[in-house]
Scaffold this motif. Structure first.
Motif, PDB file in Angstrom:
ATOM      1  N   PRO A  60       0.822  -1.224   0.000  1.00  0.00           N
ATOM      2  CA  PRO A  60       0.000   0.000   0.000  1.00  0.00           C
ATOM      3  C   PRO A  60       0.848   1.264   0.000  1.00  0.00           C
ATOM      4  CG  PRO A  60      -0.840  -1.581   1.609  1.00  0.00           C
ATOM      5  CD  PRO A  60       0.466  -2.127   1.111  1.00  0.00           C
ATOM      6  N   GLU A  61       1.983   1.224   0.695  1.00  0.00           N
ATOM      7  CA  GLU A  61       2.852   2.404   0.758  1.00  0.00           C
ATOM      8  C   GLU A  61       3.417   2.741  -0.624  1.00  0.00           C
ATOM      9  OE1 GLU A  61       2.358   0.387   4.509  1.00  0.00           O
ATOM     10  OE2 GLU A  61       3.329  -0.381   2.695  1.00  0.00           O
ATOM     11  N   ARG A  63       2.098   1.899  -3.486  1.00  0.00           N
ATOM     12  CA  ARG A  63       0.968   2.328  -4.315  1.00  0.00           C
ATOM     13  C   ARG A  63       0.662   3.802  -4.052  1.00  0.00           C
ATOM     14  NH1 ARG A  63      -3.070  -1.052  -7.044  1.00  0.00           N
ATOM     15  NH2 ARG A  63      -1.704  -2.668  -6.231  1.00  0.00           N
ATOM     16  N   GLU A  64       0.717   4.199  -2.792  1.00  0.00           N
ATOM     17  CA  GLU A  64       0.452   5.604  -2.449  1.00  0.00           C
ATOM     18  C   GLU A  64       1.498   6.540  -3.052  1.00  0.00           C
ATOM     19  OE1 GLU A  64       0.082   5.906   1.790  1.00  0.00           O
ATOM     20  OE2 GLU A  64      -1.675   4.590   1.837  1.00  0.00           O
ATOM     21  N   ARG A  65       2.723   6.046  -3.209  1.00  0.00           N
ATOM     22  CA  ARG A  65       3.763   6.854  -3.836  1.00  0.00           C
ATOM     23  C   ARG A  65       3.585   6.915  -5.353  1.00  0.00           C
ATOM     24  NH1 ARG A  65       8.020   3.208  -1.815  1.00  0.00           N
ATOM     25  NH2 ARG A  65       9.262   3.967  -3.554  1.00  0.00           N
ATOM     26  N   GLN A  75      -5.114   7.420 -12.569  1.00  0.00           N
ATOM     27  CA  GLN A  75      -4.975   7.254 -11.121  1.00  0.00           C
ATOM     28  C   GLN A  75      -5.969   6.266 -10.513  1.00  0.00           C
ATOM     29  OE1 GLN A  75      -4.830  11.137  -9.280  1.00  0.00           O
ATOM     30  NE2 GLN A  75      -2.898  11.647 -10.298  1.00  0.00           N
ATOM     31  N   ALA A  79      -4.844   2.802  -8.725  1.00  0.00           N
ATOM     32  CA  ALA A  79      -5.118   2.663  -7.286  1.00  0.00           C
ATOM     33  C   ALA A  79      -5.847   1.365  -6.972  1.00  0.00           C
ATOM     34  CB  ALA A  79      -5.932   3.854  -6.792  1.00  0.00           C
TER      35      ALA A  79
END
Length: 196
Positions: A60-61, A63-65, A75, A79
């Protein structure tokens, strides 16, 4: 002459294959990705240089970047895709040539001692391998959503290094609801092929 590959496989790999825009939440396993690689690694490249490198965005980290670096329209699907792969060209691929092209070890220095020559060769051959990768994803019964709508410099800085050039980002998974846009037209044979 007809094709040897059966019609169902032709449909799976080409005729029915399109860029997926939505995905289910079914995970893409490490075993599936390994099987895809173990198939597509045999696709030919010049000097067997094999410059494609793949960064799997699973956490998840990460992916957030990545998501903010995508074009706005890309996007949401990035996501929500079960797996995202950053496909890049390794501009230092020549270091592997003595092992990958052992019958001509001097190719490393004879043809690829200069960075511009390596970048050109890496870009072309990694793009060829990226196409193999997309077809391999389809062969695994998954859908691929390849995209070039992203900030290339930012993706390189965030996920790669100066020796790796991003080529595309591919969302991977089982297609979701309304995954496909209508099929766009294709050029006819005689518009593409010329006999001399």
């Amino acid at each position: 002459m007809s094709l040897v590959l059966d019609a169902a496989a032709q449909d799976l790999l080409f005729r029915e294959a399109r860029t997926a825009n939505t995905f289910t939440d079914e995970p893409v396993t490490e075993e599936q990705v390994q099987a895809i690689y173990d198939l597509v690694k045999f696709g030919p490249t010049a000097f067997n240089q094999s410059p494609l490198r793949v960064v799997l965005v699973r956490s998840p980290e990460a992916r957030e970047r990545l998501v903010p670096l995508m074009a706005e329209g890309n996007q949401p699907k990035t996501a929500s895709a079960p797996l995202v792969a950053i496909l890049a060209a390794d501009n230092e691929f020549h270091e592997e040539l003595p092992a990958l092209f052992p019958h001509f070890p001097q190719a490393k220095d004879m043809f690829f001692s200069e960075r511009p020559a390596r970048e050109a060769a890496a870009g072309l051959n990694a793009a060829l391998q990226a196409a193999y990768f997309i077809v391999g994803v389809r062969a695994a019964g998954l859908a691929a959503g390849p995209m070039t709508g992203f900030d290339f410099a930012a993706v390189q800085k965030e996920f790669l290094d100066g020796d790796h050039t991003p080529l595309m980002i591919v969302n991977i998974g089982k297609p979701g609801d309304d995954a496909w846009f209508p099929r766009s037209p294709r050029l006819a044979y005689d518009e593409v092929v010329t006999t001399v």
